[in-house]
Design a protein around this motif. Sequence first.
Motif, mmCIF file in Angstrom:
data_model
loop_
_atom_site.group_PDB
_atom_site.id
_atom_site.type_symbol
_atom_site.label_atom_id
_atom_site.label_comp_id
_atom_site.label_asym_id
_atom_site.label_seq_id
_atom_site.Cartn_x
_atom_site.Cartn_y
_atom_site.Cartn_z
ATOM 1 N N SER A 73 0.772 -1.115 0.016
ATOM 2 C CA SER A 73 -0.108 -0.067 -0.124
ATOM 3 C C SER A 73 0.899 1.294 0.003
ATOM 4 N N PHE A 74 0.265 2.300 -0.674
ATOM 5 C CA PHE A 74 1.067 3.470 -0.789
ATOM 6 C C PHE A 74 0.112 4.721 -1.025
ATOM 7 N N TYR A 75 0.733 5.894 -0.327
ATOM 8 C CA TYR A 75 -0.190 6.938 -1.161
ATOM 9 C C TYR A 75 0.559 7.528 -2.204
ATOM 10 N N MET A 76 -0.567 8.294 -3.210
ATOM 11 C CA MET A 76 -0.196 8.636 -4.336
ATOM 12 C C MET A 76 -0.775 10.309 -4.791
ATOM 13 N N ASP A 77 -0.097 11.106 -5.114
ATOM 14 C CA ASP A 77 -0.441 12.516 -5.791
ATOM 15 C C ASP A 77 -1.635 12.141 -6.342
ATOM 16 N N GLU A 78 -2.865 12.723 -6.124
ATOM 17 C CA GLU A 78 -4.087 12.764 -7.100
ATOM 18 C C GLU A 78 -3.620 13.101 -8.413
ATOM 19 N N THR A 79 -2.831 14.232 -8.716
ATOM 20 C CA THR A 79 -2.372 14.964 -9.781
ATOM 21 C C THR A 79 -1.145 14.874 -9.915
ATOM 22 N N GLU A 80 -0.603 15.296 -11.179
ATOM 23 C CA GLU A 80 0.811 15.697 -11.579
ATOM 24 C C GLU A 80 1.252 16.885 -10.641
ATOM 25 N N ILE A 81 2.544 16.981 -10.107
ATOM 26 C CA ILE A 81 2.989 17.855 -9.461
ATOM 27 C C ILE A 81 2.829 19.107 -10.414
ATOM 28 N N THR A 82 2.214 20.436 -9.721
ATOM 29 C CA THR A 82 1.734 21.428 -10.493
ATOM 30 C C THR A 82 3.048 22.401 -10.575
ATOM 31 N N ASN A 83 3.004 23.389 -11.476
ATOM 32 C CA ASN A 83 4.040 24.436 -11.234
ATOM 33 C C ASN A 83 3.676 25.259 -9.953
ATOM 34 N N GLY A 84 2.714 25.541 -9.590
ATOM 35 C CA GLY A 84 2.680 26.114 -8.216
ATOM 36 C C GLY A 84 3.204 25.497 -7.159
ATOM 37 N N GLU A 85 3.055 24.030 -7.085
ATOM 38 C CA GLU A 85 3.756 23.039 -6.123
ATOM 39 C C GLU A 85 5.190 23.311 -6.328
ATOM 40 N N TYR A 86 5.663 23.213 -7.520
ATOM 41 C CA TYR A 86 7.158 23.171 -7.667
ATOM 42 C C TYR A 86 7.794 24.429 -7.433
ATOM 43 N N ARG A 87 6.999 25.730 -7.550
ATOM 44 C CA ARG A 87 7.399 26.719 -7.335
ATOM 45 C C ARG A 87 7.792 27.030 -5.953
ATOM 46 N N GLN A 88 6.737 26.502 -5.230
ATOM 47 C CA GLN A 88 7.115 26.332 -3.460
ATOM 48 C C GLN A 88 8.467 25.943 -3.159
ATOM 49 N N PHE A 89 8.896 24.980 -3.939
ATOM 50 C CA PHE A 89 10.213 24.557 -3.651
ATOM 51 C C PHE A 89 11.295 25.338 -4.290
ATOM 52 N N VAL A 90 10.941 25.907 -5.168
ATOM 53 C CA VAL A 90 11.933 27.016 -5.944
ATOM 54 C C VAL A 90 12.207 27.909 -4.979
ATOM 55 N N ASN A 91 10.894 28.585 -4.285
ATOM 56 C CA ASN A 91 11.002 29.659 -3.483
ATOM 57 C C ASN A 91 11.876 29.448 -2.280
#
Length: 479
Positions: A73-91
């Motif tokens: 069993s595992f959890y998976m993101d419901e959607t692909e990682i979005t630009n907004g989510e990746y921008r959080q990482f970049v910031n």
Amino acid sequence: MKKIIYALIAIAVIYGCSKKSQGELIGVKAKKFFPEKPLGMTLVKGSSYIMGMSDYDIAQIQNAPPKTVTVRSFYMDETEITNGEYRQFVNWVRDSVARDMLAERAIEELGKFPTEEQLDDDNSIFQYFPKYDPENTDIADEEKSGYQLYQEDLGALDYNGYEKNYSLNLDIDLIWDREEYPDLAYAQIMEDNIFLPKDQWYNGQRTINTKILKYRYHWFNSEKFRKALLRPSFRDSSKKFNTRKQFFKEEVLKIYPDTTVWIKDFSYSYNEPMHNDYFWHRAFSDYPVVGVSWHQAKAFAHWRTKYKNDYNKSRKNKPSVSNFRLPTEAEWEYAARGGLQSATYPWGGPYIVNDRGCFLANFKPNRGDYAADMALYTVEAKSYEPNDYGLYNMAGNVAEWTESAYDKGSYEFVSSMNPNLSSVKNNRKVVRGGSWKDVAYFLRVSSRDLEYADSSRSYIGFRTVQDYLGSDESQINIR
């Protein structure tokens, strides 16, 4: 009087014993653990399924023969990682780099620990000085913790090596408005290092120097460790546990997406608007991030784990979470099927349109009629109907990186329990799901494709998974 004393002693003995094991095996007591579903993820309950082609292999690639496998069993993101989510990482990386540069400059400016007045001066770079300095004479030895004294004894906190050892001061907000810079030193760091020179701005817009956005992390090379354990000379060595650092690798890489993929991937094509705006403009915040290599996707997963665990550490009795990571190829296919055995597509099949003639995914239909599915490029990550596991766009939109290395015959030799081909030396990584520029064949849940780990494309993104900790029963309690 003696009777009273004996009675008190007996009560004390009984009370004391009741708090202990009384010689029995009771285990280490801990608070009951309740799995916590990560935000934006869904639980995929482990089971067995037939991985690989369940119908005719039209392309005759013959790289996915049917095989019964089991995944946990595992959890998976419901959607692909979005630009907004990746921008959080970049910031986050941007802010960390800026604070590091400011702290280093503050040390250089003063050369010693600043006074409390200097630290509290809002018009000075010294407010970004690191939190702790062992040379601070205002702290007496008896007021220091044992760990602080231990670090001093090792010399680990000597500012001669401050670039690796100090702790950044996160309590002071960064100042981005150039009209509010506190002093000259602060302005020099921001304008000479963080931002590009004015002659390199696009359309006169102030631009971050993306080349400085590097993320540093360590990962454990389990493949190298496994091979070492198979060598008798290593197993029998008394030093094997003293050399574990040889299996940890430090990774330092640039994490800003390659926005030029929109131009590089397509010759003789006008895609400049996507190159200019796709990643950073708010209009595309909910669209899947692209231009991210396999290595960058791995770095994002590591950061996501760190980000969550740093928060949990600030909360009392909050346990650390299991690592976020890329899904294995077997996990990805199992999740894409949505519980449908031997299905061709995530929605079942065999058709790629519904009963009203509407396309069920974003891909390249009709030999190049991109607009037929109502999308020219990518669409928002939460588009079309999800599969029966609640996962969106497991077919089309963007292809997705997996953890697994690609080998045409890997199905023949990988394990049937949590199968995965892990190979550091194999730079070819499996991508799954097809994309907005692919034909319907690659939308099949069993279709395999590959890309090089250091490559980035305008049609490849990713989503992450997290191992489920605890029982696999259907009655699991998730908060």
